[in-house]
Write a protein that holds these residues in place. Structure first.
Motif, mmCIF file in Angstrom:
data_model
loop_
_atom_site.group_PDB
_atom_site.id
_atom_site.type_symbol
_atom_site.label_atom_id
_atom_site.label_comp_id
_atom_site.label_asym_id
_atom_site.label_seq_id
_atom_site.Cartn_x
_atom_site.Cartn_y
_atom_site.Cartn_z
ATOM 1 N N ARG A 31 0.926 -1.137 -0.018
ATOM 2 C CA ARG A 31 -0.066 0.045 0.021
ATOM 3 C C ARG A 31 0.920 1.283 -0.072
ATOM 4 O O ARG A 31 0.213 2.393 -0.290
ATOM 5 N N LEU A 32 2.278 1.200 0.496
ATOM 6 C CA LEU A 32 2.912 2.240 0.248
ATOM 7 C C LEU A 32 3.125 3.177 1.381
ATOM 8 O O LEU A 32 4.174 3.753 1.922
ATOM 9 N N THR A 33 1.798 3.577 1.806
ATOM 10 C CA THR A 33 1.539 4.533 2.993
ATOM 11 C C THR A 33 2.608 4.274 4.207
ATOM 12 O O THR A 33 3.175 4.921 4.870
ATOM 13 N N PRO A 34 2.589 2.956 4.578
ATOM 14 C CA PRO A 34 3.300 2.454 5.855
ATOM 15 C C PRO A 34 4.805 2.843 5.600
ATOM 16 O O PRO A 34 5.676 2.963 6.525
ATOM 17 N N ARG A 35 5.032 2.411 4.284
ATOM 18 C CA ARG A 35 6.571 2.719 4.005
ATOM 19 C C ARG A 35 6.982 4.062 4.297
ATOM 20 O O ARG A 35 8.249 4.288 4.918
ATOM 21 N N GLU A 36 6.062 5.082 3.768
ATOM 22 C CA GLU A 36 6.474 6.491 3.946
ATOM 23 C C GLU A 36 6.328 6.901 5.441
ATOM 24 O O GLU A 36 7.193 7.647 5.940
ATOM 25 N N VAL A 37 5.805 6.080 6.444
ATOM 26 C CA VAL A 37 5.698 6.339 7.662
ATOM 27 C C VAL A 37 7.098 5.971 8.379
ATOM 28 O O VAL A 37 7.637 6.670 8.948
#
Length: 531
Positions: A460-466
């Protein structure tokens, strides 16, 4: 082709799910092959294109992945990101000069447009990966080459088949070096002798007296001095055979290139495509300094060197990154020291990538060595253990985050089968000393590595950005890591218990179960040290 402008941006303290995220995520999950099915089979089953919210690069990324699965069913493995949930991340290399199809050219253009869109929203890591995917499909996209840090080779200016190169390689050529296939960057005056199997005798590099390659290697076995090998980005001193050093150096160059792209959100814009994206006409410049690595052929030389030259007790460690303030030589940069240990449970390249991660993140964040003595130390080892899984492929692509590692294989057995767990709320508050407590250090490393994997590899990518934002804060601030903004749980919108459940599920479902567990002591499995 339009260039990125400095507009938009993310909040510095939270990363909410973007509009349309759930729909795009469900589409992505629907495309995951079940029961070992192939993507080629799925290509015959058209899926309606998702409604992608305007100006939402993460949703566009997910939709573009699905679109490429439809129009490019025979695309080589790795050229469509994240083949499965929590699967490893592939950073592709630019393709060769072979003719490409219209479908590949269209896909490349779409990835470049995504890179521009992501850059305008300051999603730099997503933009950098999108640029690489564009070049993996069409290596001659000039704007993608510019954003990726390439320039036209000045020796081929005006040639319609001009070669793309990097400022670092041009700078080495200006110093009189040529890149030899087996011996790496060497003085141009050496080429004839090197092609005949000779290398300079020890101490004669400036006015070479050539001897047989085996003799030259043997003369440097005592590290007095060893070889000094230049790569595109590194200076490596070692008493290994020169060919081995060159091979490792080229892997380190590819590793650095891929890490800088994947971690762009966590680094100083000076070292990423952000510096070029904000100015549509700028091209890459040389970094201006070289990363330093010292590799010993044996443990005793490694320990003796650190003790006598730097007053540092290396103990039983396999490798260590020492920032400049800890080195007892004037004007030095932070340096990675390590040695080959054939009896180690962690292989040599695992240690090399682990310690080099510490070095790169310290030197490329623009602030130098971070303060890591306060609570929240886990983030430093989480990111290093994540990147120690690196695999550099023959085609230049780099794979990060594979779960089949020695530590996670053993860790799965202890956490899943034996129920030995570390509460995450406790782990995230540990300082450096408590993290390395002998009784708990192995499980602390396992939980930190698993946590990095589920955040970095989440499709989903968002956890990576976190996670990237946490790394950026840890490496660019002067306060304790735990005090640098909202907690991980707040950023993810999950309770500690929910995140622990996901971590345990990741270990149970995505790390292979092994029948026989080697008797691995915490000391042997965690002998990488970063001071």
């Amino acid at each position: 082709m339009r260039s990125m402008q400095a507009s938009g941006g993310r909040g510095s303290t939270s990363l909410p799910l973007p509009a349309g995220f759930v729909q795009a995520s469900l589409l992505w999950l629907a495309l995951i092959p079940l029961g070992g099915g192939s993507w080629t089979n799925l290509a015959a089953q058209p899926v309606p294109p998702p409604q992608v919210p305007e100006n939402d690069p993460i949703a566009r990324f997910l939709a573009l992945v699905a679109e490429d699965r439809q129009r490019l069913p025979q695309l080589p493995s790795g050229l469509v990101p994240e083949d499965k949930p929590f699967g490893p991340i592939v950073v592709p290399a630019p393709a060769g000069q072979a003719a490409i199809s219209d479908a590949l050219r269209d896909s490349a253009q779409d990835w470049l447009e995504l890179a521009i869109q992501a850059g305008e929203a300051k999603h730099w890591s997503l933009a950098a990966l999108a640029v690489r995917h564009a070049l993996a499909r069409d290596p001659d996209l000039a704007e993608a080459r510019r954003l990726d840090g390439f320039v036209r080779d000045p020796e081929t200016q005006g040639d319609p088949n001009a070669i793309w190169t990097t400022p670092e390689r041009i700078a080495l050529r200006k110093r009189g070096y040529v890149d030899h296939p087996q011996q790496g960057w060497i003085d141009a005056s050496w080429v004839r002798a090197v092609n005949q199997g000779f290398l300079p005798a020890v101490g004669t590099e400036r006015a070479p007296r050539f001897v047989a390659e085996a003799v030259a290697d043997a003369q440097r076995a005592g590290m007095n001095p060893g070889w000094v090998v230049e790569t595109d980005f590194f200076t490596i001193q070692s008493n290994l055979p020169r060919r081995d050093i060159v091979r490792l150096g080229r892997k380190l160059d590819r590793f650095r290139e891929a890490l800088v792209r994947l971690m762009a959100d966590a680094l100083s814009p000076r070292f990423t495509l952000a510096s070029r994206a904000l100015d549509g006409s700028s091209t890459a410049r040389p970094v201006g300094f070289r990363h330093e690595v010292v590799i010993f052929a044996d443990a005793s030389s490694y320990r003796d060197h650190l003790r006598t030259r730097h007053g540092f007790d290396a103990g039983e460690s396999l490798g260590v990154y020492l920032p400049a303030p800890l080195l007892k030589r004037r004007g030095s940069r932070g340096t990675v020291f390590l040695h080959r240990d054939p009896k180690a449970d962690l292989d040599f390249e695992t240690t090399l990538f682990h310690e080099t991660t510490h070095l790169l993140l310290a030197e490329l964040n623009g602030r130098g060595a971070p303060r890591d003595e306060g609570p929240g130390f886990w983030i430093f080892e989480a990111v290093a253990t994540y990147f120690e899984t690196t695999r550099v492929n023959e085609d230049g692509s780099v794979v990060f985050g594979t779960p089949e590692t020695e530590r996670l294989l053993v860790g799965r057995h202890r956490v899943v089968e034996r129920g030995e767990r570390v509460p995450l709320a406790q782990l995230l508050r540990l300082d450096k000393t408590r993290f390395h407590n002998r009784d708990h250090v192995f499980l602390n490393y396992v939980h930190a590595q698993a946590l990095a994997a589920i955040l970095m590899n989440d499709a989903r990518l968002t956890p990576r950005e976190v996670f990237l934002d946490l790394v950026k804060r840890a490496y660019s601030s002067t306060g304790p890591a735990a005090d640098r903004g909202p907690s991980l749980f707040d950023r993810l919108g999950e309770s500690p218990q929910q995140l622990e459940h996901r971590l345990n599920q990741f270990l149970a479902e995505h790390v292979p179960k092994v029948e026989v567990i080697r008797r691995t002591s915490p000391d042997k499995t965690n002998r990488n040290r970063s001071e």
